[in-house]
Design a protein around this motif. Structure first.
Motif, mmCIF file in Angstrom:
data_model
loop_
_atom_site.group_PDB
_atom_site.id
_atom_site.type_symbol
_atom_site.label_atom_id
_atom_site.label_comp_id
_atom_site.label_asym_id
_atom_site.label_seq_id
_atom_site.Cartn_x
_atom_site.Cartn_y
_atom_site.Cartn_z
ATOM 1 N N MET A 174 6.863 10.561 -5.216
ATOM 2 C CA MET A 174 6.381 11.423 -6.686
ATOM 3 C C MET A 174 7.186 12.437 -6.884
ATOM 4 N N THR A 175 7.833 13.165 -6.146
ATOM 5 C CA THR A 175 8.844 14.416 -7.198
ATOM 6 C C THR A 175 10.112 14.075 -6.855
ATOM 7 N N HIS A 176 11.033 14.842 -7.381
ATOM 8 C CA HIS A 176 12.818 14.721 -7.285
ATOM 9 C C HIS A 176 13.182 15.530 -8.384
ATOM 10 N N TRP A 177 14.243 15.551 -7.968
ATOM 11 C CA TRP A 177 15.033 16.352 -8.665
ATOM 12 C C TRP A 177 16.082 16.172 -9.314
ATOM 13 N N LEU A 178 16.163 15.152 -10.595
ATOM 14 C CA LEU A 178 17.202 15.003 -11.259
ATOM 15 C C LEU A 178 17.981 15.677 -12.305
ATOM 16 N N VAL A 179 19.436 14.773 -11.324
ATOM 17 C CA VAL A 179 20.410 15.005 -11.590
ATOM 18 C C VAL A 179 21.327 13.888 -12.692
ATOM 19 N N LYS A 188 1.525 -1.006 -0.008
ATOM 20 C CA LYS A 188 -0.069 0.552 0.244
ATOM 21 C C LYS A 188 0.920 1.519 0.189
ATOM 22 N N PRO A 189 1.244 1.829 -1.479
ATOM 23 C CA PRO A 189 1.692 2.664 -0.752
ATOM 24 C C PRO A 189 1.780 3.932 -0.435
ATOM 25 N N ALA A 190 2.616 4.947 0.315
ATOM 26 C CA ALA A 190 1.908 6.216 1.076
ATOM 27 C C ALA A 190 2.297 7.597 -0.232
ATOM 28 N N PHE A 191 1.374 7.790 -1.176
ATOM 29 C CA PHE A 191 1.877 8.436 -2.477
ATOM 30 C C PHE A 191 2.121 10.316 -1.355
ATOM 31 N N LYS A 192 3.719 10.400 -1.942
ATOM 32 C CA LYS A 192 3.712 11.570 -0.705
ATOM 33 C C LYS A 192 3.878 12.878 -2.008
ATOM 34 N N CYS A 193 3.462 14.048 -2.167
ATOM 35 C CA CYS A 193 3.545 15.012 -3.150
ATOM 36 C C CYS A 193 3.351 16.622 -2.209
ATOM 37 N N GLU A 247 7.554 7.445 -10.372
ATOM 38 C CA GLU A 247 7.114 7.109 -8.834
ATOM 39 C C GLU A 247 8.244 6.439 -8.568
ATOM 40 N N LEU A 248 9.330 6.298 -6.987
ATOM 41 C CA LEU A 248 10.400 5.124 -6.755
ATOM 42 C C LEU A 248 10.204 5.331 -5.035
ATOM 43 N N PHE A 249 10.275 3.985 -4.421
ATOM 44 C CA PHE A 249 10.341 3.900 -3.397
ATOM 45 C C PHE A 249 11.836 4.029 -2.834
ATOM 46 N N LEU A 250 11.863 4.406 -1.234
ATOM 47 C CA LEU A 250 12.595 5.111 -1.394
ATOM 48 C C LEU A 250 12.543 4.303 0.655
ATOM 49 N N PRO A 251 13.544 3.469 1.481
ATOM 50 C CA PRO A 251 13.511 3.353 2.396
ATOM 51 C C PRO A 251 13.679 4.007 3.332
ATOM 52 N N SER A 252 13.040 3.928 4.772
ATOM 53 C CA SER A 252 12.633 5.367 5.733
ATOM 54 C C SER A 252 14.915 6.304 5.885
ATOM 55 N N MET A 253 14.661 6.744 6.540
ATOM 56 C CA MET A 253 15.073 8.101 6.736
ATOM 57 C C MET A 253 16.456 6.731 7.411
ATOM 58 N N THR A 283 22.708 7.741 -16.208
ATOM 59 C CA THR A 283 23.099 9.334 -16.604
ATOM 60 C C THR A 283 21.230 9.551 -15.479
ATOM 61 N N LYS A 284 21.022 8.862 -14.825
ATOM 62 C CA LYS A 284 20.062 9.535 -13.828
ATOM 63 C C LYS A 284 20.049 9.089 -12.438
ATOM 64 N N PHE A 285 20.227 10.697 -12.093
ATOM 65 C CA PHE A 285 20.021 10.613 -10.203
ATOM 66 C C PHE A 285 18.701 11.275 -9.478
ATOM 67 N N TYR A 286 18.195 10.784 -8.843
ATOM 68 C CA TYR A 286 16.931 11.449 -8.599
ATOM 69 C C TYR A 286 17.089 11.710 -6.719
ATOM 70 N N VAL A 287 16.635 12.664 -6.250
ATOM 71 C CA VAL A 287 16.805 13.147 -5.086
ATOM 72 C C VAL A 287 15.117 13.968 -5.190
ATOM 73 N N ALA A 288 14.519 12.915 -4.083
ATOM 74 C CA ALA A 288 13.324 13.132 -3.482
ATOM 75 C C ALA A 288 13.367 14.600 -2.854
ATOM 76 N N LEU A 289 12.052 15.223 -3.309
ATOM 77 C CA LEU A 289 12.377 16.585 -2.590
ATOM 78 C C LEU A 289 11.545 16.491 -1.274
ATOM 79 N N GLU A 290 10.841 15.327 -0.788
ATOM 80 C CA GLU A 290 10.487 15.853 0.845
ATOM 81 C C GLU A 290 11.391 15.310 1.028
#
Length: 131
Positions: free
Chosen positions: A74-79, A5-10, A49-55, A119-126
């Motif tokens: 769902m929201t990321h900076w793409l480097v 059950k993904p917890a979508f955060k945006c 949509e990317l799943f990241l483990p807890s901090m 060529t794709k590194f995603y940093v989650a805005l949250e």
């Protein structure tokens, strides 16, 4: 084990974070120690949509066996180049994924990188602050 059950955060209002070219208009900082992760104008805003483990601290990121607590974000900076980062660490491989962490305090993951595309590194805005 909340993967079914993904917890979508945006983030709804990001107008103050994204410039006219779709890039970050502010510094991207570590939430824990305020280390600079990215300079303004480096990363492109993207939705994926990317799943990241807890901090956690780096030492406990590699040892999560089976049970993955975390968030579907769902929201990321793409480097597109690892050398565009000011300050980022990378975990050991977890399958085909490496997680991005703060190189100063080693908290993370703040982002995600698949070994299939260098060529794709995603940093989650949250998972970061902006200033």
């Amino acid at each position: 084990l909340n993967q079914n059950k993904p917890a979508f955060k945006c983030l709804t209002d990001r107008s103050d974070l994204v410039d006219v070219d779709g890039k970050n208009s502010k510094f991207v900082l570590c939430q824990r120690c305020d280390a600079k992760v990215l300079r303004p104008g480096i990363a492109v805003f993207t939705e994926k949509e990317l799943f990241l483990p807890s901090m956690k601290k780096k030492s406990s990121l590699n040892t999560s066996e089976g049970s993955l607590d975390g968030d579907t974000l769902m929201t990321h900076w793409l480097v597109t180049d690892i050398f565009d980062f000011e300050n980022v660490g990378i975990t050991k491989d977890v399958g085909r994924i490496k997680y991005l962490i703060c190189a100063d305090c080693e908290i993370g993951p703040i982002g995600w990188h698949c070994l299939d595309d260098n060529t794709k590194f995603y940093v989650a805005l949250e998972r970061v602050n902006h200033a």
